[in-house]
Motif scaffolding. Structure first.
Motif, mmCIF file in Angstrom:
data_model
loop_
_atom_site.group_PDB
_atom_site.id
_atom_site.type_symbol
_atom_site.label_atom_id
_atom_site.label_comp_id
_atom_site.label_asym_id
_atom_site.label_seq_id
_atom_site.Cartn_x
_atom_site.Cartn_y
_atom_site.Cartn_z
ATOM 1 N N GLY A 375 59.698 -11.583 -15.690
ATOM 2 C CA GLY A 375 59.960 -10.729 -14.537
ATOM 3 C C GLY A 375 61.309 -11.015 -13.906
ATOM 4 N N PHE A 376 61.654 -12.281 -13.785
ATOM 5 C CA PHE A 376 62.939 -12.652 -13.178
ATOM 6 C C PHE A 376 64.104 -12.333 -14.117
ATOM 7 C CE2 PHE A 376 60.282 -14.546 -10.117
ATOM 8 C CZ PHE A 376 61.048 -14.909 -9.017
ATOM 9 N N TYR A 377 63.891 -12.521 -15.412
ATOM 10 C CA TYR A 377 64.937 -12.130 -16.370
ATOM 11 C C TYR A 377 65.163 -10.619 -16.340
ATOM 12 C CZ TYR A 377 65.386 -16.689 -18.644
ATOM 13 O OH TYR A 377 65.651 -18.002 -18.913
ATOM 14 N N LEU A 378 64.089 -9.865 -16.263
ATOM 15 C CA LEU A 378 64.211 -8.411 -16.183
ATOM 16 C C LEU A 378 64.926 -7.994 -14.906
ATOM 17 C CD1 LEU A 378 63.583 -5.611 -17.308
ATOM 18 C CD2 LEU A 378 61.351 -5.721 -16.187
ATOM 19 N N SER A 379 64.695 -8.716 -13.825
ATOM 20 C CA SER A 379 65.394 -8.423 -12.572
ATOM 21 C C SER A 379 66.906 -8.555 -12.736
ATOM 22 C CB SER A 379 64.898 -9.372 -11.470
ATOM 23 O OG SER A 379 65.639 -9.201 -10.279
ATOM 24 N N SER A 380 67.323 -9.643 -13.366
ATOM 25 C CA SER A 380 68.768 -9.831 -13.607
ATOM 26 C C SER A 380 69.323 -8.730 -14.497
ATOM 27 C CB SER A 380 69.010 -11.200 -14.253
ATOM 28 O OG SER A 380 68.553 -12.235 -13.428
ATOM 29 N N LEU A 381 68.551 -8.355 -15.520
ATOM 30 C CA LEU A 381 68.998 -7.296 -16.426
ATOM 31 C C LEU A 381 69.094 -5.964 -15.701
ATOM 32 C CD1 LEU A 381 69.677 -6.390 -19.322
ATOM 33 C CD2 LEU A 381 67.222 -6.058 -19.696
#
Length: 474
Positions: A375-381
């Motif tokens: 979820g946090f990686y997707l946020s950055s993306l």
């Protein structure tokens, strides 16, 4: 902490062995959390029997309540200690708290119900795929009775073979291509476990493959969580955080708002909601874990709707009338998400645990925490993609989030985007939750309280059992 006695800033960068100690400590925190969280949840649940659905549901609620209390203390009391006494004292207090927890765990070691290790879960999973690929040209038999290790040849007087305490799983019809791993091609000879697997092994892999879409649907949910820990804190920094002339609310402490709500809501859920819902659903836990996750995913959408509306109001007030809104205006988005997290986080852990075979509990529980990472990686993306796309379409060549100034950025539009993604994700979850089917061997036995209702899940379980018995008789 960063200011000398003469008022000059003195922020020294960590270098050499100091940087080594810093990063080593951070990685140890990540390693410790990764080992502790999934295993402590599974270990606590192992103290109950899987048939005790009500007790298990209560345990997961209590465990989440303890988690909320820890978060609340960390975001309020510990932040105050670090601010007034220094980061070293704050880390020392955290270390002391962990030491107390370790001592408490050790003191109970002789009364715990411990399950012996069963080896790596990845080896049997790999064996199933290797065997299925090796025998890919084989034709799946219509009679599953002949599959290696099949439990479908149970007689009517051997119904205990399908109890949840038994480590053998009944055959299911999903992912039939994996059944090829159970086809015997060398009669009377011992085939390698990498060429011939049991039905239980194959069904174990089917369970993992079946829960992956459910797991994936929670990634957007944790992407919303990432915004509350980043952009929403930045929102608070641009608002009036003064309560009195002497007291100000640190923007980072806004994350404590949902946990203040949850320490009251979680007990109410267990004491009030579950008994009332049980009267209608005939389920000891009130609603099923999948239903609980669905409610949480739906409610999370409104957290971003509230965030978008408040950010629009804050930005308009700042640009048009040079007015700074109170920091309490952004409290609703934290409160709504806190409520949704109570449903989604606890429901997901409970679902994974109840659908796992012995030896799989910690692995599937760990998937819950992997969802946070994705979820946090997707946020950055998403932030990068949104900036790249909106900078091309905007006449000023500035993206929605390209400046470090919320009055110039369009954070409200980004929140609306997340709200739309969350709603789409909810309908996606509805599809996969309806597609998911429980393995009859892992379905809880009917309790006296449920026997009056004969709900659909119990009917499905009974039908599956009858089919397996009839097929074995034939």
């Amino acid at each position: 902490m960063l200011t000398d006695t003469d008022g000059t800033q003195n922020c020294q960068e960590a270098k050499g062995y100091k940087a080594l100690i810093l990063y080593l400590a951070l990685y140890l925190v990540a390693l410790g959390s990764g080992c502790l969280k999934p295993n402590i949840i599974s270990h606590g649940a192992d103290q109950f029997k899987k048939q005790e659905s009500k007790k298990l549901s209560t345990y997961f609620n209590v465990a989440y309540f303890a988690f909320c209390m820890g978060q609340l203390i960390a975001l309020t009391l510990l932040v105050w200690v670090q601010t007034h006494s220094g980061m070293d004292i704050g880390f020392g207090v955290s270390a002391a708290a962990m030491a107390v927890g370790l001592i408490s765990l050790i003191f109970g070691i002789f009364v715990y119900r411990n399950k012996s290790p069963r080896g790596s879960i990845f080896t049997p999973i790999a064996q199933v795929f290797v065997a299925a690929i090796t025998k890919r040209k084989q034709i799946c038999p219509s009679n599953t009775y002949i599959l290696h290790g099949s439990q479908n040849n149970i007689a009517t007087n051997r119904v205990l073979a399908i109890s949840p305490n038994n480590r053998n799983l009944l055959h299911t019809e999903k992912f039939r291509f994996l059944d090829k791993a159970c086809i015997k091609v060398q009669d009377g000879a011992n085939e390698s476990p990498w060429k011939l697997c049991t039905v239980t092994q194959v069904e174990q892999v089917k369970i993992i493959m079946s829960v992956v879409p459910i797991f994936a649907c929670t990634i957007i949910f944790n992407t919303i969580l990432a915004q509350l820990q980043t952009f929403s804190v930045q929102q608070g920094s641009a608002m009036n955080n003064k309560i009195t002339n002497r007291f100000q609310i640190p923007p980072a402490s806004l994350q404590a708002i949902p946990y203040i709500l949850l320490i009251f809501v979680v007990p109410l859920y267990e004491i009030v909601f579950v008994p009332v819902a049980s009267k209608f659903t005939k389920k000891d836990s009130g609603i099923s874990p999948l239903q609980r996750v669905g409610v949480g995913l739906f409610v999370a959408t409104f957290s971003m709707v509230a965030a978008a509306l408040i950010e629009k109001k804050r930005r308009t007030a700042a640009l048009n009338s040079n007015q700074i809104l109170s920091i309490f205006w952004i409290a609703p988005q934290f409160l709504i998400f806190g409520l949704s997290e109570m449903f989604t986080a606890v429901g997901l852990i409970e679902f994974f645990y109840k659908q796992s075979l012995e030896g799989m509990q910690s692995f599937l529980t760990a998937m819950t925490y992997c969802s946070y990472s994705f979820g946090f990686y997707l946020s950055s993306l998403l932030v990068s993609l949104v900036n790249k796309i909106t900078s091309r379409t905007s006449s000023s060549a500035h993206g929605w989030l390209s400046d470090n100034d919320l009055n110039k950025d369009r954070l409200d539009l980004f929140y609306w985007l997340l709200a739309a993604l969350s709603l789409i994700n909810f309908f996606n979850y509805l599809f996969w939750s309806r597609w998911y089917s429980y393995n009859p061997s892992l379905s809880p036995t009917t309790t006296p309280h449920e026997s009056h209702g004969e709900d659909l899940e119990n009917q499905s379980l009974n039908n599956n059992i009858s089919k397996h018995i009839l097929r074995a008789d034939n």
